[in-house]
Scaffold this motif. Structure first.
Motif, mmCIF file in Angstrom:
data_model
loop_
_atom_site.group_PDB
_atom_site.id
_atom_site.type_symbol
_atom_site.label_atom_id
_atom_site.label_comp_id
_atom_site.label_asym_id
_atom_site.label_seq_id
_atom_site.Cartn_x
_atom_site.Cartn_y
_atom_site.Cartn_z
ATOM 1 N N LYS A 443 -54.638 179.448 71.894
ATOM 2 C CA LYS A 443 -55.602 180.343 72.882
ATOM 3 C C LYS A 443 -55.006 180.513 74.208
ATOM 4 N N GLU A 444 -54.503 179.480 74.567
ATOM 5 C CA GLU A 444 -53.630 179.505 75.813
ATOM 6 C C GLU A 444 -52.612 180.514 75.770
ATOM 7 N N ILE A 445 -51.472 180.605 74.710
ATOM 8 C CA ILE A 445 -50.412 181.201 74.375
ATOM 9 C C ILE A 445 -50.791 182.716 74.306
ATOM 10 N N LYS A 446 -52.006 182.982 73.783
ATOM 11 C CA LYS A 446 -52.550 184.139 73.472
ATOM 12 C C LYS A 446 -53.058 185.077 74.842
ATOM 13 N N LEU A 447 -53.720 183.990 75.599
ATOM 14 C CA LEU A 447 -54.065 184.452 76.840
ATOM 15 C C LEU A 447 -53.040 184.852 77.793
#
Length: 639
Positions: A443-447
């Motif tokens: 999720k952090e990478i996508k954000l």
């Protein structure tokens, strides 16, 4: 110094001859004199120091002779003196002569193990008879002629073997529009081919036929784990072989020089059980199909033949870190075939690992992957493995319940099982926690990606360039293939133009072809103005065919090889004044139902006709002299 042996011969358990000191040559001679069925020893390597020399010596014995190691059985080696004691034979003062007798007697009564396996095959070798010599246009034409002739003869032999359902291997080396040579390995004795394929000795091409005795040893080899493997094969005069496990790890990569199918099968078996046999070309060579059939393995066929560029890249990328491997073209092609098969299946195999990791199921991934490779869905393969384990557990439970005195053992096993179950639960919890952490990181990478405002232009250009390079590479491959087709067609056109030119100039003549000398074959042909016939199978003919040919004014019969002047067809046609001539020394070309051949063959026909006329004149003179002498003798008696 020559090695000497104590030799004993027995027949029906009775001693018939003994020799205190005799060499190998004496043993071999006695084996042939007495048609020896068994040669008994307690150490086969007393005959020779190594396997290669031992094979050479064994090849000198009669084909039906067995070699028995008396002190070897299914369980392994046994002390020879112990065998004698069990048989009630005294071991006191055991001389070489006594030892030889006891070995022979024990082998006669059934002791021991037969060490040698023999397989009689036939080699058919088609080759050019002499070197091509210096260069030049004329020499190049001669080379093409010889190569095309070898190809024609090879195809004729192949047709005969296929028609009679013989199992065989065909190895050859392509060159231009023909081939440089061919070797057939036919899995049958030479006697089975008599009357079907004959040896020939021509000026440019020869056919050699010989028995090929293959000797192997029945020693118990230490088997490697019978694990599933993927095998890539590049067949030819030299076999390229690559063996991977189902994880894609390289187990073996090499070239079998002048190998054959049986040797390749033996090598593969030593590494495991093949689940896939792969080739790098389409259609798949017959040899690869036969090896796959032998193992009952899946045959992997690429969607299209792999190009040289793709195979080089595949081998370089996969083996770049393996500095101790030096690749030749056979190894490269074999590895590419195996790796391409693995790569095609790797997605499904990866699904198995991911499923087992996600669920925490403690199952054998190797067995599941083996079933997936055979074509089962991942879910079906997992259920099959679970079913197998449940079946094993039931069997074990029955053994525990009904085996007396095993209650304490059952209790300990159940305690151990509970301990393992608790550990399994803890491990599952840790795995689930790790999955949660992995999701959060994702999720952090996508954000972070959404917050990026700049477009990486260089990355986009590189991807476009990569796609364009792949397209260019593919177009180059297609262009290379088309150029090869054009070159082959140009060669063929040039060849036919040359033939047509020679026909127009009268240097060559057309001659019709018939399969055999029968009335049904000839009646339709003889409606036309024909005075010369080429016969493919001169051994097949009707007894009255000579009269029909003579009445139709046939000047001669052409055949493809040298024929005996004492053969039936030769004598039959000679009686009718029709010569039989071999075309092997003349330049010719088969085109459908005719052959185009040098006009010089007519000179040979004329020469043969003159010879037959001379023979006929001599016969007439001898006949006249006989009648005259009989008449003169009768007049003398009447006086």
């Amino acid at each position: 110094m020559e090695k000497l042996y104590a030799i004993v011969l027995i027949c029906d358990g009775k001693l018939i001859s003994k020799i205190e000191n005799g060499g190998l040559e004496k043993i071999i001679r006695l084996a042939w004199d007495y048609n020896v069925k068994k040669v008994a020893t307690d150490n086969i390597f007393e005959l020779a120091p190594n396997v290669r020399e031992l094979k050479r010596i064994i090849s000198l014995f009669p084909e039906n002779t067995e070699f028995i190691q008396v002190n070897l059985n299914d369980e392994g080696f046994e002390d020879f003196r112990g065998i004698l004691k069990k048989s009630g034979i005294s071991t006191f003062n055991l001389t070489p002569q006594k030892t030889a007798y006891y070995l022979a007697y024990l082998a006669y009564t059934g002791y021991g193990t037969s060490l040698i396996k023999k397989q009689i095959r036939t080699k058919i070798i088609v080759r050019k008879n002499r070197s091509y010599g210096p260069g030049g246009m004329s020499n190049n034409r001669y080379k093409r002629k010889v190569r095309v002739t070898i190809l024609q003869i090879t195809n004729d032999i192949k047709d005969v073997l296929d028609k009679n359902n013989f199992d065989y291997e065909l190895l050859y080396r392509k060159s231009g529009a023909g081939i440089d040579g061919a070797i057939f390995t036919v899995y049958t004795p030479r006697s089975s081919l008599i009357g079907l394929i004959k040896p020939r000795q021509g000026t440019s091409v020869s056919i050699e036929i010989k028995n090929d005795l293959v000797i192997s040893f029945a020693f118990k080899k230490e088997k490697k784990e019978d694990k599933p493997i993927i095998v890539g094969i590049d067949p030819g005069l030299n076999f390229g072989i690559a063996i991977l496990d189902i994880e894609g790890n390289l187990l073996y990569l090499g070239t079998k020089r002048s190998g054959d199918r049986e040797e390749v099968i033996e090598l593969i078996q030593s590494y495991g059980s093949p689940v896939i046999i792969a080739a790098d070309v389409k259609p798949v060579p017959d040899t690869v199909k036969k090896i796959a059939s032998k193992f009952n393995a899946e045959l992997f066929i690429p969607e299209e033949s792999l190009s040289v560029e793709v195979k080089r890249e595949m081998a370089f990328n996969a083996l770049s870190g393996t500095s101790d491997i030096s690749l030749d073209s056979h190894m490269r092609d074999a590895y590419s075939a195996a790796y391409n098969a693995f790569k095609t299946l790797s997605k499904k195999l990866k699904e198995v690992d991911e499923y087992l990791l996600r669920t925490g199921l403690s199952l054998s991934s190797r067995k599941i992957k083996q079933e997936v490779i055979k074509g089962k869905a991942v879910s079906d393969a997992i259920e099959e493995e679970l079913k197998r384990i449940l079946s094993m557990e039931r069997e074990n439970k029955v053994i525990i319940d009904y085996k007396a005195g095993a209650r304490d053992l059952e209790k300990k096993l159940n305690e151990e099982l509970e301990k393992i179950k608790k550990e399994n639960i803890l491990l599952k919890a840790k795995i689930n926690k790790l999955y949660e952490e992995l999701k959060n990181k994702d999720k952090e990478i996508k954000l972070a990606k959404k917050n990026v405002q700049l477009v990486d232009i260089n990355s986009s250009i590189e991807r476009t360039m990569s796609v364009l390079k792949e397209s260019i590479s593919e177009l180059n491959k297609q262009l290379e293939a088309k150029n090869l087709d054009i070159k082959m067609l140009e060669e063929r056109v040039k060849e036919y133009e040359d033939i047509l030119d020679k026909l127009v100039k009268g240097e060559y003549i057309p001659v019709p072809i018939v399969s055999s000398l029968t009335k049904s074959n000839l009646n339709k042909l003889l409606e036309y103005n024909v005075n010369l016939i080429y016969v493919e199978n001169p051994d097949s003919y009707q007894s009255d065919i000579g009269i029909l040919l003579k009445n139709k004014n046939i000047r001669g019969i052409l055949i493809s090889y040298q024929y005996s002047e004492n053969s039936g067809i030769y004598n039959l046609l000679k009686e009718n004044g029709i010569p039989v001539v071999s075309i092997f020394e003349y330049d010719y070309k088969k085109i459908k139902d005719i052959i185009i051949i040098e006009r010089k063959v007519l000179d040979k026909i004329k020469e043969a006709e003159e010879k037959l006329k001379e023979i006929e004149k001599v016969k007439e003179i001898e006949k006249f002299e006989k009648i005259f002498n009989e008449y003169r003798e009768k007049r003398r008696k009447d006086r």
